[in-house]
Motif scaffolding. Structure first.
Motif, short mmCIF file in Angstrom:
data_model
loop_
_atom_site.label_atom_id
_atom_site.label_comp_id
_atom_site.label_asym_id
_atom_site.label_seq_id
_atom_site.Cartn_x
_atom_site.Cartn_y
_atom_site.Cartn_z
N VAL A 194 0.89 -1.18 0.00
CA VAL A 194 0.00 0.00 0.00
C VAL A 194 0.92 1.22 0.00
CG1 VAL A 194 -1.88 1.21 1.18
CG2 VAL A 194 -1.72 -1.30 1.32
N ASN A 216 -1.73 5.48 -3.38
CA ASN A 216 -1.90 4.04 -3.65
C ASN A 216 -1.93 3.74 -5.14
OD1 ASN A 216 -2.09 1.40 -2.78
ND2 ASN A 216 -4.23 1.51 -2.17
N ASP A 240 -5.75 -3.33 -4.69
CA ASP A 240 -6.51 -2.95 -3.51
C ASP A 240 -7.40 -4.10 -3.06
OD1 ASP A 240 -7.34 -0.93 -1.55
OD2 ASP A 240 -9.24 -0.88 -2.64
N ASN A 277 -5.19 -6.68 -1.53
CA ASN A 277 -4.74 -6.26 -0.20
C ASN A 277 -5.81 -6.49 0.86
OD1 ASN A 277 -2.19 -5.40 -0.98
ND2 ASN A 277 -2.82 -3.29 -1.33
N TYR A 333 -6.86 5.18 -0.37
CA TYR A 333 -6.70 4.38 0.85
C TYR A 333 -8.02 4.10 1.56
CZ TYR A 333 -2.05 6.22 -0.01
OH TYR A 333 -0.88 6.57 -0.60
N PHE A 360 -9.18 0.34 1.83
CA PHE A 360 -8.30 -0.45 2.68
C PHE A 360 -8.48 -0.09 4.15
CE2 PHE A 360 -4.23 -1.11 4.85
CZ PHE A 360 -4.07 -2.47 4.65
#
Length: 330
Positions: A164, A169, A200, A203, A251, A254
């Protein structure tokens, strides 16, 4: 039974047998920067880490500064630096070594090509870096997408590293964001945004697996390590939530997942990142007036501050993690 499921089961078993043992680990990143003249300071840093009692260290991204070329030799130099660590070191990618390589002063590279090169170069085996290594569970086989996302357990604590990076990102907002001081074309930026969405999602899956692993092993703590500052320190005003600003929009998904998973976890969560280059430990979520009590943010030192952070883990301590900045004399 898949190899990853088997590895997860073995991690749970090892965690269950090691719940009460204390240990320490190190955190560092955002160094050395050529423009700051950091290179002569690195030997003292490595010596300090090597002489400590830590079990391993984690490097949270940026092996170079954001205005120097993304040539192959910078990855080789980083591997040499990590090779000087006596104990295991886990590498987490930063924006300066792939996301920002499109910049003209970085050489005008294709950032996605640099990411593919990083995946093949910086993760040569399934184990950590350093003179002594430790086994890691990877999200993908060597050289493939998301191999950089790793996980392991140590004395009952789960550690997860995720790609990240800074610069939102790798999410590109508009044409100006795409082409300013950049060699990118519209096609490059469309490909980058597709990459952002795919990574993403990966993640979030890796994050969820880490929490599931911690819950299955009844872990007292979970450590998440990323490179980017996801916007925790933006000014807070009464009538506006700056964490929703476009510049940190990459972000949101996440961090929303971090919040959801932390809320459902009975242990302590330590969220580590670099990117902003000054040491800070606080509890930034949910907001300045509303607390997510079991999550602590730790922001590590970075160039030109060539220091590191030692974290002591005491599973019997209600807070689990005790944070100690280590100032390296030059």
């Amino acid at each position: 039974m898949s190899l990853r499921f088997l590895a997860g089961a073995l991690l749970a078993l090892s965690m269950a047998s090691a719940q009460a043992q204390s240990f320490s680990f190190g955190l560092w990143g955002d160094m050395p920067y050529q423009k700051a003249g950091d290179d002569p300071k690195i030997p003292a840093l490595i010596k300090s880490i090597n002489q400590s009692d830590i079990a391993f260290s984690i490097y949270d991204g940026d092996i170079k500064d954001g205005s120097s070329k993304c040539t192959d030799d910078i990855y080789a130099a980083a591997l040499t630096m990590f090779g000087g660590l006596d104990k295991p070191v886990i590498y987490v990618p930063g924006d300066n070594e792939w996301t920002d390589c499109h910049r003209l002063n970085n050489g005008g590279y294709d950032g996605l090509e640099r990411l593919a090169y990083l995946r093949k170069t910086m993760f040569p085996t399934t184990r950590s870096l350093g003179k002594r290594t430790l086994p890691l569970v990877h999200q993908a086989p060597p050289g493939e997408k998301f191999v950089e996302n790793t996980r392991f357990a140590h004395h009952g604590i789960v550690f997860a590293a995720l790609n990240v990076p800074g610069s939102n990102n790798n999410k590109i907002l508009d044409e100006k964001d795409c082409t300013q001081k950049s060699a990118r074309t519209t096609a490059h930026c469309e490909a980058s945004n597709a990459e952002y969405l795919e990574r993403d999602a990966a993640n979030v899956r890796w994050l969820q697996e880490a929490f599931a692993q911690a819950k299955a092993g009844k872990a007292r703590g979970l450590v998440l390590v990323i490179q980017a500052d996801p916007g925790f320190d933006l000014p807070e005003t009464e009538d506006k939530d700056e964490s929703q600003a476009p510049g940190v929009s990459g972000y949101r998904n996440f961090i929303s997942s971090v919040i959801t998973e932390t809320e459902q976890f009975s242990g302590q969560v330590l969220l580590v990142h670099g990117d902003t280059h000054f040491f800070k430990a606080d509890k930034p979520l949910y907001s300045p007036t509303r607390l997510l009590a079991n999550l602590t943010r730790l922001q590590t030192f970075g160039s030109p501050l060539i220091h590191w952070v030692r974290v002591t883990v005491e599973p019997k301590n209600p807070n689990v993690f005790t944070i100690h900045p280590v100032i390296v004399k030059q």
